[in-house]
Design a protein around this motif. Structure first.
Motif, PDB file in Angstrom:
ATOM      1  N   GLU A  65       1.631   8.072  -6.944  1.00  0.00           N
ATOM      2  CA  GLU A  65       0.307   9.548  -6.526  1.00  0.00           C
ATOM      3  C   GLU A  65      -1.668   8.649  -7.354  1.00  0.00           C
ATOM      4  O   GLU A  65      -1.169  10.159  -7.594  1.00  0.00           O
ATOM      5  CB  GLU A  65       1.228  10.735  -6.376  1.00  0.00           C
ATOM      6  CG  GLU A  65       2.440  10.959  -5.179  1.00  0.00           C
ATOM      7  CD  GLU A  65       2.484  11.941  -5.499  1.00  0.00           C
ATOM      8  OE1 GLU A  65       2.798  12.666  -6.341  1.00  0.00           O
ATOM      9  OE2 GLU A  65       3.143  12.401  -3.857  1.00  0.00           O
ATOM     10  N   GLY A  66      -1.516   7.471  -7.632  1.00  0.00           N
ATOM     11  CA  GLY A  66      -1.917   7.738  -8.675  1.00  0.00           C
ATOM     12  C   GLY A  66      -2.118   7.436  -9.612  1.00  0.00           C
ATOM     13  O   GLY A  66      -3.192   7.541 -10.684  1.00  0.00           O
ATOM     14  N   ALA A 118       0.948  -0.389  -0.059  1.00  0.00           N
ATOM     15  CA  ALA A 118       0.275  -0.245   0.121  1.00  0.00           C
ATOM     16  C   ALA A 118       0.938   1.518  -0.123  1.00  0.00           C
ATOM     17  O   ALA A 118       0.213   2.254  -0.317  1.00  0.00           O
ATOM     18  CB  ALA A 118      -0.598  -0.325   1.024  1.00  0.00           C
ATOM     19  N   ASP A 122      -6.875   0.340  -0.642  1.00  0.00           N
ATOM     20  CA  ASP A 122      -7.167  -0.020   0.782  1.00  0.00           C
ATOM     21  C   ASP A 122      -6.800  -1.572   0.625  1.00  0.00           C
ATOM     22  O   ASP A 122      -6.124  -2.218  -0.227  1.00  0.00           O
ATOM     23  CB  ASP A 122      -8.190   0.091   0.671  1.00  0.00           C
ATOM     24  CG  ASP A 122      -9.414   0.286  -0.468  1.00  0.00           C
ATOM     25  OD1 ASP A 122      -9.433  -1.406  -1.374  1.00  0.00           O
ATOM     26  OD2 ASP A 122     -10.648   0.592  -0.528  1.00  0.00           O
ATOM     27  N   ALA A 145       0.941   4.008  -2.553  1.00  0.00           N
ATOM     28  CA  ALA A 145       0.449   5.702  -2.770  1.00  0.00           C
ATOM     29  C   ALA A 145       1.971   6.181  -3.359  1.00  0.00           C
ATOM     30  O   ALA A 145       1.449   7.779  -3.904  1.00  0.00           O
ATOM     31  CB  ALA A 145       0.355   5.294  -1.438  1.00  0.00           C
ATOM     32  N   GLY A 155      -5.140   6.005 -10.373  1.00  0.00           N
ATOM     33  CA  GLY A 155      -6.376   6.300 -10.226  1.00  0.00           C
ATOM     34  C   GLY A 155      -6.953   5.375  -9.375  1.00  0.00           C
ATOM     35  O   GLY A 155      -7.029   5.111  -8.211  1.00  0.00           O
ATOM     36  N   PHE A 156      -5.941   3.780  -8.936  1.00  0.00           N
ATOM     37  CA  PHE A 156      -5.865   3.289  -8.032  1.00  0.00           C
ATOM     38  C   PHE A 156      -5.843   3.485  -6.669  1.00  0.00           C
ATOM     39  O   PHE A 156      -5.558   4.189  -6.271  1.00  0.00           O
ATOM     40  CB  PHE A 156      -5.476   2.481  -7.991  1.00  0.00           C
ATOM     41  CG  PHE A 156      -5.516   0.297  -7.918  1.00  0.00           C
ATOM     42  CD1 PHE A 156      -6.335  -0.550  -7.659  1.00  0.00           C
ATOM     43  CD2 PHE A 156      -4.602   0.464  -6.465  1.00  0.00           C
ATOM     44  CE1 PHE A 156      -6.537  -1.347  -7.101  1.00  0.00           C
ATOM     45  CE2 PHE A 156      -4.547  -0.626  -5.749  1.00  0.00           C
ATOM     46  CZ  PHE A 156      -5.464  -1.935  -6.072  1.00  0.00           C
ATOM     47  N   VAL A 157      -7.050   3.013  -5.508  1.00  0.00           N
ATOM     48  CA  VAL A 157      -6.765   3.557  -4.389  1.00  0.00           C
ATOM     49  C   VAL A 157      -5.772   1.825  -3.569  1.00  0.00           C
ATOM     50  O   VAL A 157      -7.317   1.203  -3.497  1.00  0.00           O
ATOM     51  CB  VAL A 157      -8.231   4.178  -3.537  1.00  0.00           C
ATOM     52  CG1 VAL A 157      -8.030   4.034  -2.021  1.00  0.00           C
ATOM     53  CG2 VAL A 157      -8.404   5.335  -4.550  1.00  0.00           C
TER      54      VAL A 157
END
Length: 184
Positions: free
Chosen positions: A24-25, A17, A40, A21, A36-38
């Motif tokens: 930055e997307g 993760a 989580d 990050a 654009g993946f987050v």
């Protein structure tokens, strides 16, 4: 530094993760995730499942997708990058992706991480019976050009690729059938 290619595992979720990050997307070559993946927990579990599916011989994959081995490039227990090995080439991959895609987190670039990860992947491709593999990179990506050429990449051509969002893409082939990789 102990670079390895590790199969995606939820055991490395926190490090994965943090690595995602850092982009930055933005797009992550070799990561198996969309822009654009987050990152989580649910997404981490989905990536681990996707990696297992794509690595399963004969699995039913989405239209236009090919069998693929996804790896997290690790340094110890830290995810420092991503690498994918596409076992087949379709028309799109012959133009814009090749067999191998990779990226390293921004804070660990210029340390030779991709060079080592690529060396490991080329040895594995040879062991799996491949004679040669294709890699592509943007024509202005000096780091990837040096990495690919340093691994024995022979430039096939440079193509105009506006549909991929890049003006020019370099296409390389690396011969893995020789003995050069064995002692690397």
């Amino acid at each position: 530094m102990t670079i390895a290619l590790s199969r995606p595992s939820i055991d490395l979720f926190d490090s994965w993760a943090a690595a995602v990050a850092e982009f930055e997307g933005g797009h992550i070559d070799g990561g198996g995730i969309e822009k654009g993946f987050v990152p989580d927990r649910a997404a981490g579990e989905a990536i681990v499942e996707k990696a297992a599916l794509y690595a399963t011989p004969g699995a039913e994959l989405p239209e236009g997708h090919v069998p693929c081995d996804y790896y997290w490039i690790t340094d110890g227990d830290h995810v420092v990058g991503f690498l994918s090995f596409r076992r087949e080439l379709n028309d799109h991959l012959r133009r814009f992706g090749g067999h191998i895609g990779y990226s390293v987190i921004p804070t660990r670039r210029r340390e030779g991480i991709v060079r080592e990860a690529l060396r490991l992947m080329l040895r594995a491709a040879k062991a799996d019976g491949y004679d040669r593999v294709m890699l592509t990179c943007d024509d202005d990506n000096i780091g990837s050009i040096r990495t690919i050429e340093g691994a024995g990449g022979e430039l096939e051509d440079v193509i105009d690729a506006p549909e991929a969002g890049q003006p020019l893409v370099r296409r390389y082939w690396i011969d893995v059938s020789g003995t050069r990789l064995a002692g690397s």
